[in-house]
Write a protein that holds these residues in place. Structure first.
Motif, PDB file in Angstrom:
ATOM      1  N   LEU A  68       0.803  -1.225   0.000  1.00 43.13           N
ATOM      2  CA  LEU A  68       0.000   0.000   0.000  1.00 43.13           C
ATOM      3  C   LEU A  68       0.841   1.283   0.000  1.00 43.13           C
ATOM      4  O   LEU A  68       0.283   2.383  -0.052  1.00 43.13           O
ATOM      5  CB  LEU A  68      -0.929  -0.006   1.222  1.00 43.13           C
ATOM      6  CG  LEU A  68      -2.284   0.655   1.044  1.00 43.13           C
ATOM      7  CD1 LEU A  68      -3.116  -0.046  -0.013  1.00 43.13           C
ATOM      8  CD2 LEU A  68      -3.054   0.694   2.355  1.00 43.13           C
ATOM      9  N   HIS A  69       2.169   1.141   0.059  1.00 46.44           N
ATOM     10  CA  HIS A  69       2.998   2.358   0.047  1.00 46.44           C
ATOM     11  C   HIS A  69       4.423   1.971  -0.317  1.00 46.44           C
ATOM     12  O   HIS A  69       5.118   1.305   0.455  1.00 46.44           O
ATOM     13  CB  HIS A  69       2.973   3.030   1.432  1.00 46.44           C
ATOM     14  CG  HIS A  69       3.817   4.266   1.522  1.00 46.44           C
ATOM     15  ND1 HIS A  69       3.323   5.488   1.926  1.00 46.44           N
ATOM     16  CD2 HIS A  69       5.138   4.491   1.273  1.00 46.44           C
ATOM     17  CE1 HIS A  69       4.296   6.393   1.921  1.00 46.44           C
ATOM     18  NE2 HIS A  69       5.419   5.797   1.528  1.00 46.44           N
ATOM     19  N   THR A  70       4.863   2.398  -1.499  1.00 44.95           N
ATOM     20  CA  THR A  70       6.241   2.130  -1.891  1.00 44.95           C
ATOM     21  C   THR A  70       6.664   3.165  -2.935  1.00 44.95           C
ATOM     22  O   THR A  70       5.840   3.953  -3.405  1.00 44.95           O
ATOM     23  CB  THR A  70       6.394   0.672  -2.381  1.00 44.95           C
ATOM     24  OG1 THR A  70       7.774   0.349  -2.460  1.00 44.95           O
ATOM     25  CG2 THR A  70       5.727   0.436  -3.728  1.00 44.95           C
ATOM     26  N   HIS A  71       7.967   3.180  -3.249  1.00 43.94           N
ATOM     27  CA  HIS A  71       8.500   4.202  -4.173  1.00 43.94           C
ATOM     28  C   HIS A  71       9.273   3.511  -5.286  1.00 43.94           C
ATOM     29  O   HIS A  71      10.383   3.008  -5.053  1.00 43.94           O
ATOM     30  CB  HIS A  71       9.458   5.138  -3.430  1.00 43.94           C
ATOM     31  CG  HIS A  71       8.818   5.951  -2.337  1.00 43.94           C
ATOM     32  ND1 HIS A  71       8.510   7.283  -2.478  1.00 43.94           N
ATOM     33  CD2 HIS A  71       8.418   5.605  -1.081  1.00 43.94           C
ATOM     34  CE1 HIS A  71       7.965   7.743  -1.352  1.00 43.94           C
ATOM     35  NE2 HIS A  71       7.900   6.728  -0.485  1.00 43.94           N
ATOM     36  N   LEU A  72       8.720   3.533  -6.475  1.00 41.12           N
ATOM     37  CA  LEU A  72       9.381   2.855  -7.614  1.00 41.12           C
ATOM     38  C   LEU A  72      10.811   3.350  -7.869  1.00 41.12           C
ATOM     39  O   LEU A  72      11.724   2.537  -7.977  1.00 41.12           O
ATOM     40  CB  LEU A  72       8.502   2.993  -8.859  1.00 41.12           C
ATOM     41  CG  LEU A  72       8.988   2.349 -10.148  1.00 41.12           C
ATOM     42  CD1 LEU A  72       7.800   1.996 -11.046  1.00 41.12           C
ATOM     43  CD2 LEU A  72       9.967   3.200 -10.943  1.00 41.12           C
ATOM     44  N   THR A 222       0.264  10.544   0.543  1.00 40.94           N
ATOM     45  CA  THR A 222       1.319  11.444   1.006  1.00 40.94           C
ATOM     46  C   THR A 222       1.918  10.867   2.293  1.00 40.94           C
ATOM     47  O   THR A 222       1.532   9.780   2.728  1.00 40.94           O
ATOM     48  CB  THR A 222       0.783  12.883   1.199  1.00 40.94           C
ATOM     49  OG1 THR A 222       1.877  13.764   1.449  1.00 40.94           O
ATOM     50  CG2 THR A 222      -0.221  12.975   2.348  1.00 40.94           C
ATOM     51  N   HIS A 223       2.904  11.575   2.838  1.00 41.77           N
ATOM     52  CA  HIS A 223       3.530  11.152   4.094  1.00 41.77           C
ATOM     53  C   HIS A 223       3.055  12.065   5.222  1.00 41.77           C
ATOM     54  O   HIS A 223       2.796  13.237   4.998  1.00 41.77           O
ATOM     55  CB  HIS A 223       5.052  11.247   3.998  1.00 41.77           C
ATOM     56  CG  HIS A 223       5.656  10.355   2.960  1.00 41.77           C
ATOM     57  ND1 HIS A 223       5.783  10.734   1.641  1.00 41.77           N
ATOM     58  CD2 HIS A 223       6.156   9.098   3.036  1.00 41.77           C
ATOM     59  CE1 HIS A 223       6.346   9.742   0.953  1.00 41.77           C
ATOM     60  NE2 HIS A 223       6.579   8.734   1.767  1.00 41.77           N
ATOM     61  N   ILE A 224       2.990  11.511   6.422  1.00 43.20           N
ATOM     62  CA  ILE A 224       2.622  12.336   7.581  1.00 43.20           C
ATOM     63  C   ILE A 224       3.351  11.852   8.829  1.00 43.20           C
ATOM     64  O   ILE A 224       3.492  10.642   9.039  1.00 43.20           O
ATOM     65  CB  ILE A 224       1.089  12.308   7.812  1.00 43.20           C
ATOM     66  CG1 ILE A 224       0.645  13.430   8.764  1.00 43.20           C
ATOM     67  CG2 ILE A 224       0.606  10.966   8.367  1.00 43.20           C
ATOM     68  CD1 ILE A 224      -0.858  13.646   8.811  1.00 43.20           C
ATOM     69  N   GLY A 261       1.153   7.820   4.679  1.00 47.85           N
ATOM     70  CA  GLY A 261       2.274   6.964   5.067  1.00 47.85           C
ATOM     71  C   GLY A 261       2.801   7.327   6.444  1.00 47.85           C
ATOM     72  O   GLY A 261       2.942   8.509   6.769  1.00 47.85           O
ATOM     73  N   HIS A 262       3.042   6.328   7.277  1.00 50.41           N
ATOM     74  CA  HIS A 262       3.722   6.422   8.590  1.00 50.41           C
ATOM     75  C   HIS A 262       2.803   6.822   9.751  1.00 50.41           C
ATOM     76  O   HIS A 262       2.304   5.969  10.451  1.00 50.41           O
ATOM     77  CB  HIS A 262       4.980   7.293   8.516  1.00 50.41           C
ATOM     78  CG  HIS A 262       5.931   6.820   7.450  1.00 50.41           C
ATOM     79  ND1 HIS A 262       6.798   5.786   7.649  1.00 50.41           N
ATOM     80  CD2 HIS A 262       6.081   7.192   6.145  1.00 50.41           C
ATOM     81  CE1 HIS A 262       7.469   5.551   6.533  1.00 50.41           C
ATOM     82  NE2 HIS A 262       7.054   6.385   5.598  1.00 50.41           N
ATOM     83  N   GLY A 263       2.669   8.117  10.040  1.00 51.74           N
ATOM     84  CA  GLY A 263       1.749   8.559  11.109  1.00 51.74           C
ATOM     85  C   GLY A 263       2.223   8.230  12.518  1.00 51.74           C
ATOM     86  O   GLY A 263       1.421   8.240  13.463  1.00 51.74           O
ATOM     87  N   THR A 312       5.650  -1.409   2.097  1.00 55.55           N
ATOM     88  CA  THR A 312       7.095  -1.638   2.230  1.00 55.55           C
ATOM     89  C   THR A 312       7.887  -0.331   2.309  1.00 55.55           C
ATOM     90  O   THR A 312       9.016  -0.318   2.791  1.00 55.55           O
ATOM     91  CB  THR A 312       7.650  -2.427   1.026  1.00 55.55           C
ATOM     92  OG1 THR A 312       7.404  -1.677  -0.169  1.00 55.55           O
ATOM     93  CG2 THR A 312       7.025  -3.804   0.929  1.00 55.55           C
ATOM     94  N   ASP A 313       7.349   0.750   1.729  1.00 53.76           N
ATOM     95  CA  ASP A 313       8.064   2.032   1.680  1.00 53.76           C
ATOM     96  C   ASP A 313       9.503   1.891   1.197  1.00 53.76           C
ATOM     97  O   ASP A 313      10.412   2.533   1.720  1.00 53.76           O
ATOM     98  CB  ASP A 313       8.026   2.737   3.044  1.00 53.76           C
ATOM     99  CG  ASP A 313       8.423   4.200   2.943  1.00 53.76           C
ATOM    100  OD1 ASP A 313       8.248   4.791   1.865  1.00 53.76           O
ATOM    101  OD2 ASP A 313       8.936   4.747   3.944  1.00 53.76           O
ATOM    102  N   VAL A 314       9.710   1.044   0.193  1.00 52.25           N
ATOM    103  CA  VAL A 314      11.028   1.022  -0.458  1.00 52.25           C
ATOM    104  C   VAL A 314      11.340   2.437  -0.929  1.00 52.25           C
ATOM    105  O   VAL A 314      10.454   3.119  -1.441  1.00 52.25           O
ATOM    106  CB  VAL A 314      10.971   0.033  -1.663  1.00 52.25           C
ATOM    107  CG1 VAL A 314      12.042   0.344  -2.698  1.00 52.25           C
ATOM    108  CG2 VAL A 314      11.073  -1.406  -1.160  1.00 52.25           C
TER     109      VAL A 314
HETATM  110 ZN    ZN Z   1       7.248   6.657   1.531  1.00 43.56          ZN
END
Ligand code: ZN
Ligand code: GUN
Length: 431
Positions: A68-72, A222-224, A261-263, A312-314
């Protein structure tokens, strides 16, 4: 149209109440449109006529994993530079993402990213792309070719990042409109409105993101509140806001299709606001460990009925494996409970549920993704769990009930265990 198919194996099937059903032997059949048309006991042979059956009796089939959250564009540098978030972004992330102005880099790395995701059993990925609209178009094309379900976003920044990554609200709108027209809800792809985080976005850019995501019914990611320095810098940049969550809310960015993302460091009032807006907090425990960001109190968020996801937030996360992420989720829940003086109630089953049906629910797709039932999409991965057994001949292992096998799959997972990955009835990865 494709062939009708099926699998005979053991199955782990997440349930709507958050538990898992363990079925030691069953048959899954899917039609030429990639929808499940049978799931149950292995039927008589004549019921199987016309289906291409994968006989995987020794293996375990799981619903397709959802990241649900990663960076290609960050995958290339996975495992490099474990510094705190803000220096890590400056030293590693921004220079690497800048390389995606080169179409060839975008093409090769997109192909590699989607194939690697599929090889880890991921059938749906929700990913940030670079800031380049051509690279975004290339990523969508490569996702379509790979056959993965992909929610992808052009990463938007209009301040506080290197010049070559900057956009303007006007350019962002034009570029997003083009990508929405070409790719949004076409085949297996969706466009996601993606302001990077408050530090790199002006109020005007955030306004546009809120407006466009609502007008075109897209997700907004987005990230928070990932890191304490990030939180302080955000309040310095948005002095009029009551909190980090309030920054996004004031600009129309908190709604039921918002993935945050995160929180980790969210205050109680922010959590209440996020719950009221029905936005999702996406837990990224491997990344949180790698950058030393902190430990999300996942079980408290769950008690507070905040919608949750897992990603995974790669490349702050160093692996594309959602099984590895699930393992880390259970471990960090225990550690957090220890420091909170609480009892940990998060189990392997919770983590596997979260990586499948739980993440499908976060995407409002629980009706057609995340578990096995007639009418749902045939998205699944077949795991050769003999590869994570402690004994050479798995027949000898006394701990061979399916729930025990799943424990090994999660805690002893490694890259080669995924045998086959199928998305919408199409085999998109086979070892
Ligand atoms: Zn991220
Ligand atoms: N916050 C803003 N951008 C990023 C990113 O690329 N990765 C992580 N982990 N956090 C971010």
């Amino acid at each position: 149209m494709q062939n009708k198919g099926g699998v005979i194996s053991a199955f782990v099937n997440p349930q709507n109440d958050g538990t898992l059903a363990f079925i030691e032997r069953a048959c899954l059949l899917y039609d030429e449109n990639g929808r499940i048309d049978y799931f149950g006991e292995v039927p008589a042979a004549d019921r199987l006529i016309g289906y291409e059956i994968l006989l995987r009796e020794k293996f375990v089939t799981l619903p397709g994993l959802i990241d649900l959250h990663t960076h290609l564009p960050q995958y290339e540098f996975a495992s490099q530079g474990a510094e705190a978030l803000l220096p890590w972004l400056n030293r590693y992330t921004f220079p690497q993402e800048g390389r995606f102005s080169d179409d060839r880099v975008a093409e090769l790395q997109s192909l590699n990213f989607f194939q690697s995701s599929l090889s880890h059993g991921t059938t749906t990925t929700v990913a940030y792309l670079s800031a380049h609209s051509r690279a975004a178009d290339i990523a969508f094309s490569e996702a379509s070719r790979a056959g993965i379900r992909a929610y992808l976003g052009l990463t938007l920044m209009d301040r506080n990042v290197p010049e070559e990554l900057l956009t303007t609200a006007a350019d962002a709108e034009r570029n997003m409109m083009k990508l929405i027209e070409t790719w949004h809800k076409k085949g297996l792809t969706e466009f996601v409105v993606t302001p990077r985080f408050a530090i790199s976005c002006s109020g005007a850019l955030l306004d546009l993101c809120g407006k466009l995501s609502r007008a075109y019914d897209t997700f907004l990611q987005t990230h928070i509140s990932e890191n304490r320095d990030e939180v302080s810098e955000t309040s310095r940049l948005f002095p009029e806001a009551k909190s980090y969550a309030d920054v996004y809310d004031q600009h129309g960015c908190l709604h039921a299709k918002t993935l945050l993302g995160h929180g980790i460091h969210l205050a109680e009032a922010e959590r209440r606001l996020i719950r009221e807006r029905e936005s999702v907090v996406v837990h990224c425990p491997v990344s949180n460990n790698f950058l030393g960001s902190g430990i999300l109190p996942y079980q408290n968020f769950r008690h507070e009925k905040i919608r949750l996801g897992l990603g995974t937030d790669v490349a702050a996360g160093y692996s594309l494996s959602m099984l590895h992420e699930a393992k880390t989720m259970t471990e960090m829940a225990k550690l957090r409970a220890h420091f909170d003086g609480a009892k940990c109630s998060i189990t392997v089953a919770d983590a596997v549920y979260q990586a499948t049906l739980g993440n499908a629910a976060a995407l409002s797709r629980a009706h057609d993704l995340g578990s096995f039932a007639i009418g749902k999409q045939a998205d699944f991965c077949v795991i050769d769990d003999s590869l994570c057994d402690t004994l050479l001949d798995e027949e000898k292992n006394h701990y061979s009930a399916l729930a025990e096998r799943l424990n090994r799959i999660v805690y002893r997972s490694h890259n080669n265990m995924v045998e086959t990955t199928v998305v919408a009835g199409k085999t998109v990865f086979a070892r």
